[in-house]
Scaffold this motif. Sequence first.
Motif, PDB file in Angstrom:
ATOM      1  N   ILE A 146       0.834  -1.204   0.000  1.00 55.40           N
ATOM      2  CA  ILE A 146       0.000   0.000   0.000  1.00 55.40           C
ATOM      3  C   ILE A 146       0.874   1.262   0.000  1.00 55.40           C
ATOM      4  O   ILE A 146       0.570   2.236  -0.700  1.00 55.40           O
ATOM      5  CB  ILE A 146      -0.955  -0.022   1.204  1.00 55.40           C
ATOM      6  CG1 ILE A 146      -2.007  -1.127   0.995  1.00 55.40           C
ATOM      7  CG2 ILE A 146      -1.639   1.327   1.393  1.00 55.40           C
ATOM      8  CD1 ILE A 146      -2.852  -1.402   2.209  1.00 55.40           C
ATOM      9  N   ILE A 147       1.960   1.233   0.764  1.00 52.31           N
ATOM     10  CA  ILE A 147       2.892   2.369   0.759  1.00 52.31           C
ATOM     11  C   ILE A 147       3.487   2.553  -0.635  1.00 52.31           C
ATOM     12  O   ILE A 147       3.581   3.675  -1.143  1.00 52.31           O
ATOM     13  CB  ILE A 147       4.009   2.158   1.804  1.00 52.31           C
ATOM     14  CG1 ILE A 147       3.437   2.246   3.219  1.00 52.31           C
ATOM     15  CG2 ILE A 147       5.122   3.189   1.620  1.00 52.31           C
ATOM     16  CD1 ILE A 147       4.417   1.856   4.308  1.00 52.31           C
ATOM     17  N   GLN A 188      -7.041   3.824  10.779  1.00 55.32           N
ATOM     18  CA  GLN A 188      -6.475   5.174  10.797  1.00 55.32           C
ATOM     19  C   GLN A 188      -5.238   5.266   9.909  1.00 55.32           C
ATOM     20  O   GLN A 188      -5.002   6.290   9.262  1.00 55.32           O
ATOM     21  CB  GLN A 188      -6.129   5.575  12.235  1.00 55.32           C
ATOM     22  CG  GLN A 188      -7.343   5.742  13.130  1.00 55.32           C
ATOM     23  CD  GLN A 188      -8.310   6.791  12.591  1.00 55.32           C
ATOM     24  OE1 GLN A 188      -7.922   7.879  12.190  1.00 55.32           O
ATOM     25  NE2 GLN A 188      -9.606   6.435  12.559  1.00 55.32           N
ATOM     26  N   TRP A 189      -4.455   4.192   9.869  1.00 51.14           N
ATOM     27  CA  TRP A 189      -3.261   4.168   9.019  1.00 51.14           C
ATOM     28  C   TRP A 189      -3.646   4.302   7.552  1.00 51.14           C
ATOM     29  O   TRP A 189      -3.005   5.038   6.794  1.00 51.14           O
ATOM     30  CB  TRP A 189      -2.491   2.870   9.256  1.00 51.14           C
ATOM     31  CG  TRP A 189      -1.230   2.750   8.456  1.00 51.14           C
ATOM     32  CD1 TRP A 189      -0.026   3.333   8.706  1.00 51.14           C
ATOM     33  CD2 TRP A 189      -1.061   1.998   7.248  1.00 51.14           C
ATOM     34  NE1 TRP A 189       0.882   2.988   7.740  1.00 51.14           N
ATOM     35  CE2 TRP A 189       0.280   2.170   6.831  1.00 51.14           C
ATOM     36  CE3 TRP A 189      -1.907   1.185   6.492  1.00 51.14           C
ATOM     37  CZ2 TRP A 189       0.793   1.560   5.681  1.00 51.14           C
ATOM     38  CZ3 TRP A 189      -1.405   0.587   5.352  1.00 51.14           C
ATOM     39  CH2 TRP A 189      -0.065   0.769   4.950  1.00 51.14           C
ATOM     40  N   LEU A 190      -4.699   3.613   7.126  1.00 48.78           N
ATOM     41  CA  LEU A 190      -5.149   3.702   5.736  1.00 48.78           C
ATOM     42  C   LEU A 190      -5.717   5.074   5.403  1.00 48.78           C
ATOM     43  O   LEU A 190      -5.466   5.618   4.324  1.00 48.78           O
ATOM     44  CB  LEU A 190      -6.211   2.633   5.455  1.00 48.78           C
ATOM     45  CG  LEU A 190      -5.747   1.202   5.246  1.00 48.78           C
ATOM     46  CD1 LEU A 190      -6.951   0.275   5.110  1.00 48.78           C
ATOM     47  CD2 LEU A 190      -4.860   1.086   4.011  1.00 48.78           C
ATOM     48  N   LEU A 191      -6.476   5.641   6.331  1.00 51.21           N
ATOM     49  CA  LEU A 191      -7.117   6.930   6.081  1.00 51.21           C
ATOM     50  C   LEU A 191      -6.117   8.053   5.869  1.00 51.21           C
ATOM     51  O   LEU A 191      -6.409   9.031   5.174  1.00 51.21           O
ATOM     52  CB  LEU A 191      -8.061   7.282   7.235  1.00 51.21           C
ATOM     53  CG  LEU A 191      -9.332   6.416   7.349  1.00 51.21           C
ATOM     54  CD1 LEU A 191     -10.068   6.751   8.638  1.00 51.21           C
ATOM     55  CD2 LEU A 191     -10.251   6.635   6.144  1.00 51.21           C
ATOM     56  N   GLN A 192      -4.917   7.927   6.440  1.00 51.81           N
ATOM     57  CA  GLN A 192      -3.921   8.991   6.334  1.00 51.81           C
ATOM     58  C   GLN A 192      -3.464   9.221   4.894  1.00 51.81           C
ATOM     59  O   GLN A 192      -2.995  10.304   4.544  1.00 51.81           O
ATOM     60  CB  GLN A 192      -2.700   8.668   7.202  1.00 51.81           C
ATOM     61  CG  GLN A 192      -1.861   7.527   6.635  1.00 51.81           C
ATOM     62  CD  GLN A 192      -0.556   7.306   7.370  1.00 51.81           C
ATOM     63  OE1 GLN A 192       0.033   8.257   7.874  1.00 51.81           O
ATOM     64  NE2 GLN A 192      -0.120   6.050   7.438  1.00 51.81           N
ATOM     65  N   ILE A 212     -10.669   4.328  -1.351  1.00 57.01           N
ATOM     66  CA  ILE A 212     -10.426   2.905  -1.093  1.00 57.01           C
ATOM     67  C   ILE A 212     -11.742   2.139  -1.073  1.00 57.01           C
ATOM     68  O   ILE A 212     -12.710   2.572  -0.438  1.00 57.01           O
ATOM     69  CB  ILE A 212      -9.689   2.694   0.246  1.00 57.01           C
ATOM     70  CG1 ILE A 212      -8.268   3.265   0.176  1.00 57.01           C
ATOM     71  CG2 ILE A 212      -9.637   1.205   0.611  1.00 57.01           C
ATOM     72  CD1 ILE A 212      -7.515   3.199   1.498  1.00 57.01           C
ATOM     73  N   VAL A 213     -11.752   1.007  -1.768  1.00 54.21           N
ATOM     74  CA  VAL A 213     -12.881   0.072  -1.710  1.00 54.21           C
ATOM     75  C   VAL A 213     -12.343  -1.248  -1.169  1.00 54.21           C
ATOM     76  O   VAL A 213     -11.320  -1.746  -1.645  1.00 54.21           O
ATOM     77  CB  VAL A 213     -13.503  -0.152  -3.106  1.00 54.21           C
ATOM     78  CG1 VAL A 213     -14.541  -1.279  -3.053  1.00 54.21           C
ATOM     79  CG2 VAL A 213     -14.136   1.126  -3.621  1.00 54.21           C
ATOM     80  N   THR A 214     -13.001  -1.806  -0.161  1.00 55.87           N
ATOM     81  CA  THR A 214     -12.586  -3.105   0.362  1.00 55.87           C
ATOM     82  C   THR A 214     -13.483  -4.204  -0.199  1.00 55.87           C
ATOM     83  O   THR A 214     -14.655  -3.984  -0.488  1.00 55.87           O
ATOM     84  CB  THR A 214     -12.629  -3.146   1.902  1.00 55.87           C
ATOM     85  OG1 THR A 214     -13.968  -2.907   2.356  1.00 55.87           O
ATOM     86  CG2 THR A 214     -11.695  -2.102   2.489  1.00 55.87           C
ATOM     87  N   VAL A 215     -12.891  -5.368  -0.360  1.00 54.05           N
ATOM     88  CA  VAL A 215     -13.590  -6.531  -0.897  1.00 54.05           C
ATOM     89  C   VAL A 215     -13.313  -7.725  -0.003  1.00 54.05           C
ATOM     90  O   VAL A 215     -12.209  -7.870   0.536  1.00 54.05           O
ATOM     91  CB  VAL A 215     -13.111  -6.837  -2.336  1.00 54.05           C
ATOM     92  CG1 VAL A 215     -13.813  -8.058  -2.887  1.00 54.05           C
ATOM     93  CG2 VAL A 215     -13.340  -5.643  -3.242  1.00 54.05           C
ATOM     94  N   TYR A 216     -14.311  -8.597   0.146  1.00 55.26           N
ATOM     95  CA  TYR A 216     -14.170  -9.858   0.870  1.00 55.26           C
ATOM     96  C   TYR A 216     -14.119  -9.612   2.383  1.00 55.26           C
ATOM     97  O   TYR A 216     -15.071  -9.928   3.091  1.00 55.26           O
ATOM     98  CB  TYR A 216     -12.942 -10.620   0.376  1.00 55.26           C
ATOM     99  CG  TYR A 216     -12.802 -12.016   0.941  1.00 55.26           C
ATOM    100  CD1 TYR A 216     -13.703 -13.017   0.607  1.00 55.26           C
ATOM    101  CD2 TYR A 216     -11.765 -12.322   1.809  1.00 55.26           C
ATOM    102  CE1 TYR A 216     -13.580 -14.294   1.124  1.00 55.26           C
ATOM    103  CE2 TYR A 216     -11.622 -13.598   2.324  1.00 55.26           C
ATOM    104  CZ  TYR A 216     -12.526 -14.583   1.991  1.00 55.26           C
ATOM    105  OH  TYR A 216     -12.392 -15.834   2.509  1.00 55.26           O
ATOM    106  N   ASN A 217     -13.021  -9.079   2.901  1.00 56.47           N
ATOM    107  CA  ASN A 217     -12.933  -8.754   4.323  1.00 56.47           C
ATOM    108  C   ASN A 217     -13.237  -7.278   4.554  1.00 56.47           C
ATOM    109  O   ASN A 217     -12.659  -6.415   3.896  1.00 56.47           O
ATOM    110  CB  ASN A 217     -11.549  -9.078   4.878  1.00 56.47           C
ATOM    111  CG  ASN A 217     -11.352 -10.556   5.148  1.00 56.47           C
ATOM    112  OD1 ASN A 217     -12.293 -11.254   5.522  1.00 56.47           O
ATOM    113  ND2 ASN A 217     -10.144 -11.046   4.960  1.00 56.47           N
TER     114      ASN A 217
END
Length: 332
Positions: A112-113, A136-140, A145-150
């Motif tokens: 992701i980084i 919070q780490w992702l939101l920074q 972002i779209v999540t799938v499955y989990n």
Amino acid sequence: MSTISATIKDIAKKCGVSEGTVDRALNNRCGIKKETKEKIMQVAEELGYRPNHMASCLARGNTKTIGVVCAGIMNAFFSSFVEAIEREAYENGYYLTLILTHNSKEKEREGIIYLAERQVDGLIIFPIGQGKDYEQWLLQFNIPIVTVYNRISDKFVHVDVDGRHIMQEAVSRIVKKGYKRIAYIDVGYDIAICHDNNRYSLNQRRQGYLDGVQEQQLGEPLVMTRVDEKAIKSFIEADGGKPAILCPFDNVAIRVLNLMRNQGISVPEQVGIMGFDNIPLLDSISPRLYSVDCETKEMGRNAFSILLKMMRGNMNVSDCMTDYTFTEGCSL
């Protein structure tokens, strides 16, 4: 032609003009004589000039790329899903960068980084990470972002099927076919717990099985966390009516079917088997497994469609539950 693309500076030097003049010619801007522009374009072609795509994209405020982060593509479900996303992205002028995490939270974060540093316009994630800190780490990164499955949290739009409801309905369908006992083989659950990985989808499917067992009054549920030959054989041979085995993935159901074949146990005469995902391989297996078709390609299209809206500034989007169907087979 040079193997290394020429620069604006190279063109300016050969033409005897400023770099600004070359830039105006290459970008079809005004303020330059026709003869000068024609000379610059000719020299640019001779030198093999190629525009800096990344610089141009950043100037427009986008890179026309999206990132997809998932555990792997050996599973037919994931490969089909990623292919559907890629096709939809390409048709809308986007390219896809794929990161495989192999169920490692560290690789997921590193990936992701990597994508954020290359300023992708959006991300589709099959998340392994979980929890408030991860959220919070992702939101920074401030990236759509779209999540799938989990699922991570309601901070991110989620695309999936209703695994809990599907499994509850699966139990009901198995019972209607005359089976009195149903075991559930939840391969991978213990490993996810051991590594503290996101278990949202696994939890939903298992809970659906438990709900179904209670609804159908089948007595004590039986959950196995591995394809255990001895335990499965003991379950089949126990009293209490005709047995069936429900699996959260087709690859697990295939393993069970092979085990039954090796043990000389007839399917579906002695035990029924049902999978989940309806992967194409099932069409080449006998008996053909009864399974759940999650409309994987439709899920991929839905995931990109929602992400595209977000990348275009429309944040008025919500979770999307894709339709599903039960695919008849000969294993029940």
